[in-house]
Scaffold this active site. Structure first.
Site, PDB file in Angstrom:
ATOM      1  N   ARG A   1      58.634  48.018  28.612  1.00  0.00           N
ATOM      2  CA  ARG A   1      57.659  49.114  28.820  1.00  0.00           C
ATOM      3  C   ARG A   1      56.384  48.950  27.992  1.00  0.00           C
ATOM      4  NH1 ARG A   1      62.441  52.129  28.737  1.00  0.00           N
ATOM      5  NH2 ARG A   1      63.140  52.475  30.863  1.00  0.00           N
TER       6      ARG A   1
ATOM      7  N   LYS B   1      42.193  45.371  32.692  1.00  0.00           N
ATOM      8  CA  LYS B   1      42.769  45.180  34.030  1.00  0.00           C
ATOM      9  C   LYS B   1      43.656  43.955  33.969  1.00  0.00           C
ATOM     10  CE  LYS B   1      39.478  47.179  37.261  1.00  0.00           C
ATOM     11  NZ  LYS B   1      38.538  46.896  38.363  1.00  0.00           N
TER      12      LYS B   1
ATOM     13  N   GLU C   1      29.333  36.387  37.033  1.00  0.00           N
ATOM     14  CA  GLU C   1      29.660  37.711  36.473  1.00  0.00           C
ATOM     15  C   GLU C   1      28.591  38.137  35.455  1.00  0.00           C
ATOM     16  OE1 GLU C   1      32.076  39.495  37.742  1.00  0.00           O
ATOM     17  OE2 GLU C   1      33.741  38.210  38.349  1.00  0.00           O
TER      18      GLU C   1
ATOM     19  N   LYS D   1      30.043  45.899  29.528  1.00  0.00           N
ATOM     20  CA  LYS D   1      31.378  46.192  30.061  1.00  0.00           C
ATOM     21  C   LYS D   1      32.108  47.185  29.168  1.00  0.00           C
ATOM     22  CE  LYS D   1      35.453  44.672  32.291  1.00  0.00           C
ATOM     23  NZ  LYS D   1      36.185  43.668  33.027  1.00  0.00           N
TER      24      LYS D   1
ATOM     25  N   GLU E   1      38.941  53.438  36.136  1.00  0.00           N
ATOM     26  CA  GLU E   1      38.145  53.285  37.361  1.00  0.00           C
ATOM     27  C   GLU E   1      38.268  54.464  38.319  1.00  0.00           C
ATOM     28  OE1 GLU E   1      37.685  49.187  38.810  1.00  0.00           O
ATOM     29  OE2 GLU E   1      37.665  50.004  40.836  1.00  0.00           O
TER      30      GLU E   1
ATOM     31  N   ARG F   1      33.206  52.825  36.627  1.00  0.00           N
ATOM     32  CA  ARG F   1      33.706  51.455  36.418  1.00  0.00           C
ATOM     33  C   ARG F   1      33.668  50.625  37.700  1.00  0.00           C
ATOM     34  NH1 ARG F   1      38.768  49.062  32.884  1.00  0.00           N
ATOM     35  NH2 ARG F   1      38.493  46.938  33.617  1.00  0.00           N
TER      36      ARG F   1
ATOM     37  N   ASN G   1      32.483  46.024  40.213  1.00  0.00           N
ATOM     38  CA  ASN G   1      33.003  45.248  41.340  1.00  0.00           C
ATOM     39  C   ASN G   1      31.918  44.858  42.341  1.00  0.00           C
ATOM     40  OD1 ASN G   1      35.717  45.423  40.417  1.00  0.00           O
ATOM     41  ND2 ASN G   1      35.786  47.531  41.158  1.00  0.00           N
TER      42      ASN G   1
ATOM     43  N   HIS H   1      32.549  42.178  44.929  1.00  0.00           N
ATOM     44  CA  HIS H   1      33.963  41.809  44.878  1.00  0.00           C
ATOM     45  C   HIS H   1      34.711  42.081  46.182  1.00  0.00           C
ATOM     46  CE1 HIS H   1      33.092  41.208  40.693  1.00  0.00           C
ATOM     47  NE2 HIS H   1      34.348  40.957  40.374  1.00  0.00           N
TER      48      HIS H   1
ATOM     49  N   HIS I   1      36.506  39.071  47.437  1.00  0.00           N
ATOM     50  CA  HIS I   1      37.969  38.979  47.546  1.00  0.00           C
ATOM     51  C   HIS I   1      38.373  38.537  48.953  1.00  0.00           C
ATOM     52  CE1 HIS I   1      38.883  41.869  43.945  1.00  0.00           C
ATOM     53  NE2 HIS I   1      38.516  40.669  43.560  1.00  0.00           N
TER      54      HIS I   1
ATOM     55  N   HIS J   1      36.818  32.424  41.956  1.00  0.00           N
ATOM     56  CA  HIS J   1      36.515  33.859  41.975  1.00  0.00           C
ATOM     57  C   HIS J   1      35.008  34.100  41.793  1.00  0.00           C
ATOM     58  CE1 HIS J   1      37.025  38.141  41.258  1.00  0.00           C
ATOM     59  NE2 HIS J   1      36.330  38.021  40.142  1.00  0.00           N
TER      60      HIS J   1
HETATM   61  P1  NAD Z   1      40.818  30.348  35.538  1.00  0.00           P
HETATM   62  O1  NAD Z   1      41.605  31.138  34.624  1.00  0.00           O
HETATM   63  O2  NAD Z   1      41.481  29.770  36.729  1.00  0.00           O
HETATM   64  O3  NAD Z   1      40.109  29.181  34.727  1.00  0.00           O
HETATM   65  C1  NAD Z   1      39.298  28.280  35.416  1.00  0.00           C
HETATM   66  C2  NAD Z   1      39.716  26.822  35.189  1.00  0.00           C
HETATM   67  O4  NAD Z   1      39.235  26.405  33.919  1.00  0.00           O
HETATM   68  C3  NAD Z   1      41.206  26.593  35.162  1.00  0.00           C
HETATM   69  O5  NAD Z   1      41.488  25.352  35.713  1.00  0.00           O
HETATM   70  C4  NAD Z   1      41.503  26.586  33.678  1.00  0.00           C
HETATM   71  O6  NAD Z   1      42.680  25.899  33.349  1.00  0.00           O
HETATM   72  C5  NAD Z   1      40.302  25.881  33.142  1.00  0.00           C
HETATM   73  N1  NAD Z   1      39.943  26.152  31.775  1.00  0.00           N
HETATM   74  C6  NAD Z   1      40.025  27.326  31.124  1.00  0.00           C
HETATM   75  N2  NAD Z   1      39.447  27.237  29.921  1.00  0.00           N
HETATM   76  C7  NAD Z   1      39.004  25.960  29.799  1.00  0.00           C
HETATM   77  C8  NAD Z   1      38.308  25.273  28.796  1.00  0.00           C
HETATM   78  N3  NAD Z   1      37.889  25.876  27.692  1.00  0.00           N
HETATM   79  N4  NAD Z   1      38.035  23.968  28.993  1.00  0.00           N
HETATM   80  C9  NAD Z   1      38.396  23.347  30.151  1.00  0.00           C
HETATM   81  N5  NAD Z   1      39.034  23.972  31.145  1.00  0.00           N
HETATM   82  C10 NAD Z   1      39.323  25.266  30.975  1.00  0.00           C
HETATM   83  O7  NAD Z   1      39.556  31.172  36.104  1.00  0.00           O
HETATM   84  P2  NAD Z   1      38.581  32.240  35.450  1.00  0.00           P
HETATM   85  O8  NAD Z   1      37.310  32.073  36.173  1.00  0.00           O
HETATM   86  O9  NAD Z   1      38.581  32.193  33.988  1.00  0.00           O
HETATM   87  O10 NAD Z   1      39.230  33.621  35.862  1.00  0.00           O
HETATM   88  C11 NAD Z   1      39.367  33.978  37.208  1.00  0.00           C
HETATM   89  C12 NAD Z   1      40.434  35.016  37.326  1.00  0.00           C
HETATM   90  O11 NAD Z   1      40.050  36.168  36.572  1.00  0.00           O
HETATM   91  C13 NAD Z   1      40.680  35.487  38.730  1.00  0.00           C
HETATM   92  O12 NAD Z   1      42.055  35.550  38.955  1.00  0.00           O
HETATM   93  C14 NAD Z   1      40.075  36.871  38.767  1.00  0.00           C
HETATM   94  O13 NAD Z   1      40.711  37.717  39.678  1.00  0.00           O
HETATM   95  C15 NAD Z   1      40.290  37.316  37.362  1.00  0.00           C
HETATM   96  N6  NAD Z   1      39.383  38.370  36.916  1.00  0.00           N
HETATM   97  C16 NAD Z   1      39.920  39.433  36.304  1.00  0.00           C
HETATM   98  C17 NAD Z   1      39.106  40.427  35.811  1.00  0.00           C
HETATM   99  C18 NAD Z   1      39.705  41.558  35.040  1.00  0.00           C
HETATM  100  O14 NAD Z   1      38.997  42.519  34.757  1.00  0.00           O
HETATM  101  N7  NAD Z   1      40.949  41.470  34.647  1.00  0.00           N
HETATM  102  C19 NAD Z   1      37.723  40.332  35.964  1.00  0.00           C
HETATM  103  C20 NAD Z   1      37.189  39.214  36.613  1.00  0.00           C
HETATM  104  C21 NAD Z   1      38.041  38.225  37.072  1.00  0.00           C
HETATM  105  N1  GLY Z   2      36.027  43.158  36.730  1.00  0.00           N
HETATM  106  C1  GLY Z   2      35.959  44.536  37.059  1.00  0.00           C
HETATM  107  C2  GLY Z   2      36.533  45.442  36.058  1.00  0.00           C
HETATM  108  O1  GLY Z   2      37.032  45.026  35.048  1.00  0.00           O
HETATM  109  O2  GLY Z   2      36.541  46.624  36.266  1.00  0.00           O
END
Ligand code: NAD
Ligand code: GLY
Length: 362
Positions: free
Chosen positions: A123, A145, A187, A229, A239, A243, A247, A250, A254, A267
């Site tokens: 939990r 998130k 972003e 942010k 949200e 908030r 998006n 997005h 998506h 992404h």
């Molecule tokens: P990712 O986590 O897939 O990383 C991108 C690539 O870079 C991967 O291959 C990873 O292994 C590599 N990598 C990471 N750090 C590295 C480094 N320092 N050196 C070399 N390679 C490295 O992608 P991302 O763009 O970081 O994140 C995308 C994800 O985040 C999506 O799933 C998206 O939905 C999510 N997201 C979430 C939120 C949220 O608020 N939680 C907001 C935006 C995006």
């Molecule tokens: N990436 C959108 C949010 O965190 O709300």
């Protein structure tokens, strides 16, 4: 070693700091001070672990914190319940109790999965975000998130769950592939479009140096992005209102990610094209002048991002996928659109025929 900037996300008893700086992973106290029990599990992936896991391990060892590691396969395709289960299997088999801390070391995929595992294990246990991509340093690690994808839709399974702290070490950006740097820049540009026209102009001025990884400029961009942010999340954590402007692009994005197969369009790339579509739809309603849309396209292109919808995607495909977006309200898709440069609204009050034109022409 010492953070260049420390910001706070103000959420009453769930408030936490965001540390931004160069070589922060060489400062054991930053991690160790946020571990409340005497054990931890580090979650990373097959790409990031060989680069940075030893630094996190060294920190924990220096404070005699018992730890295990879980190394996930790399990629959006692994942002699944199966990966969450993998983390939970380790937590249980290695007898980690409710006082253990999960440490997410990686990009947004690792961060989102790990945060969700932390939210549901017994939990809820503590977790720390160590984002290593630009995208995760400016966006996904902040705001709580967490979640994973379902084959039918992106981020369909998840929870709002805040970390103990975020440690954004800009030195990790040196190993980031160019394409990932661009994805993160999408972003960053988003914050200018939705909230801060001056920041947008600053980005236009500095985009070439940012893409050449000027660390001082990148730190500044991360600071301004995280500050925006953090401000928005502090007002509307779950949200229910403002908030949602985070998006921008997005809903379209998506749909692109899902239709093209997770991981084929990054992404940030899908969001970039989605933001162009949002700007186009806004402009078709006369809410922004053409020039703002053109400046957006130009900036995204300078950040080496795609600005056109995948050729093979049809209007019907967009509509089908967007119909199961989390922003659908009583059957109507809500969009984040622009009212001006630096001002976004969330609305279902748009002309469907103009939406069709955007989906056809972008
Ligand atoms: P990712 O986590 O897939 O990383 C991108 C690539 O870079 C991967 O291959 C990873 O292994 C590599 N990598 C990471 N750090 C590295 C480094 N320092 N050196 C070399 N390679 C490295 O992608 P991302 O763009 O970081 O994140 C995308 C994800 O985040 C999506 O799933 C998206 O939905 C999510 N997201 C979430 C939120 C949220 O608020 N939680 C907001 C935006 C995006
Ligand atoms: N990436 C959108 C949010 O965190 O709300």
């Amino acid at each position: 070693m010492k953070p260049l900037h420390t910001l706070n996300v103000d959420l009453a008893d769930r408030s936490y700091p965001i540390y931004i700086g160069h070589h922060l992973l060489d400062n054991p106290a930053l991690i160790n001070d946020h571990i409340q029990g005497s054990s931890a599990v580090i979650v990373s992936n097959t790409t990031v672990a060989p680069l940075y896991l030893d630094k996190v391990e060294n920190s924990l060892q220096s404070a005699e914190i018992r730890f295990d590691t879980v190394i996930l396969e790399d990629g959006e395709a692994y942002k699944t319940l199966r990966s969450v289960e993998q983390i939970i299997d380790t937590l249980i088999s290695q007898r980690h109790d409710r006082k253990t801390t999960l440490i997410a070391l990686g990009g947004g995929v690792v961060g989102d999965i790990t945060g969700f595992a932390a939210a549901i294990y017994q939990r809820g246990i503590n977790f720390i975000q160590i984002p290593t991509t630009l995208l995760s340093q400016v966006d996904s690690s902040v705001g709580g998130k967490t979640g994973v994808n379902h084959p039918a839709g992106k981020n369909m399974i998840g929870a709002f769950y805040q970390p103990q702290c975020v440690i954004a070490d800009t030195a990790t950006l040196q190993t980031l592939p160019d394409r990932e740097l661009s994805a993160g820049m999408a972003e960053v540009i988003k914050y200018g479009l939705i909230h801060d026209a001056d920041f947008f102009a600053w980005l236009e001025h500095n985009i070439d140096a940012l893409m050449q990884r000027d660390i001082a400029l990148l730190s500044e961009a991360i600071l301004i992005s995280c500050r925006t942010k953090a401000e928005i999340v502090a007002i509307d954590e779950k949200e229910s209102g403002i908030r949602a402007i985070l998006n921008l692009g997005h809903t379209f994005g998506h749909a692109i990610e899902s239709a093209m197969g997770y991981g084929n369009w990054l992404h940030g790339e899908a969001v970039a094209t989605g933001m162009v579509m949002a700007a186009d739809l806004s402009q078709r309603h006369g809410w922004i002048p053409l020039d703002i849309k053109q400046r957006s396209v130009a900036l995204l292109q300078k950040a080496r991002l795609p600005v056109q919808s995948p050729e093979k995607m049809t209007v019907e495909q967009y509509m089908d996928i967007m119909a199961i977006d989390k922003k659908v309200d009583r059957g109507v898709i809500k969009f984040v659109l622009l009212k001006a440069l630096g001002e976004a609204i969330v609305t279902s009050d748009y002309d469907p025929s103009k939406l069709k034109q955007t989906l056809t022409n972008c």
